[in-house]
Design a protein around this motif. Structure first.
Motif: not given
Length: 234
Positions: A68-79
């Motif tokens: 749940v918490v680290e999902y945001g890292e995937l969006e950041w990788d895409l960014c």
């Protein structure tokens, strides 16, 4: 001993006794106050501590919390990939993160990236984005769910968002339960890691295509297998 024939001695003794009594009274008040403070603190601790199914299933709870918490890292990788692909990291950040909602951020990031991916990686890129969307679904499922244990002592969850999408009346006395096993959360973690690895690899390839870098520090995962599907147990 006090010399009662000496008025000054009697007065000093009386003052000393009064000061002693006041000190004792103050000490009693502090003890009572401390006791109330401790009782209040204990009560608050009981109120704020809400035992969950993860008190018994700590490893599964740790992994789900990280998903749940680290999902945001995937969006950041895409960014970061979008910023490298377009050559404008500032615009990539503002376009993706001014949007609300995971689906919209992925759609915007994809729109920025897709035409800049070297053609030989088009299929792998599409697969990675599809897998990223599966990660989104997993993250949202766990972020909006109720965790419990069954009568058999198994860890389970109620997919509240899926329940809300149904047209029939929701019966809280008979909620559908889906099992959570170590194999399930391990496989979901595997998916998250592989998506992150591919996004970072593609970033290196875009850099290489632009002549910015020639060193790739990781390798592609091809194919990325879909994760295990949770099984309904009740």
């Amino acid at each position: 001993m006090v010399d009662h024939s000496d008025p000054l001695a009697v007065k000093r003794a009386s003052q000393g006794n009064r000061a002693f009594r006041l000190a004792q009274k103050g000490a009693r008040k502090r003890v009572i106050a401390d006791g109330r403070q401790k009782a209040y603190s204990t009560t608050m601790a009981v109120i704020l501590h809400m035992p969950t199914a993860f008190d018994r299933f700590k490893r599964e709870g740790d992994l789900i919390g990280r998903l749940v918490v680290e999902y945001g890292e995937l969006e950041w990788d895409l960014c970061l990939l979008a910023g490298m692909a377009t050559g404008d990291s500032d615009a990539a950040i503002k376009v993706m993160y001014r949007a609300r909602g995971e689906a919209q951020r992925i759609a915007l990031g994809d729109a920025l990236v897709r035409k800049h991916i070297p053609s030989r990686f088009n299929q792998i890129y599409s697969m990675t984005i599809a897998s990223l969307k599966r990660c989104t679904a997993i993250r949202n499922r766990y972020a909006h769910t109720h965790f419990t244990t069954t009568a058999d002592g198994e860890l389970a969850f109620v997919d509240i968002e899926a329940l809300a999408r149904e047209h029939g009346e929701a019966d809280t006395a008979r909620l559908p339960l889906f099992g959570i096993t170590p194999e399930l959360v391990d496989d979901e973690s595997r998916l998250f890691h592989q998506v992150a690895q591919n996004l970072r690899y593609l970033n290196w390839e875009v850099q290489a295509a632009k002549g910015i870098s020639h060193g790739v520090t990781t390798h592609l995962i091809d194919p990325i297998k879909p994760p295990i599907t949770p099984q309904r147990i009740l």
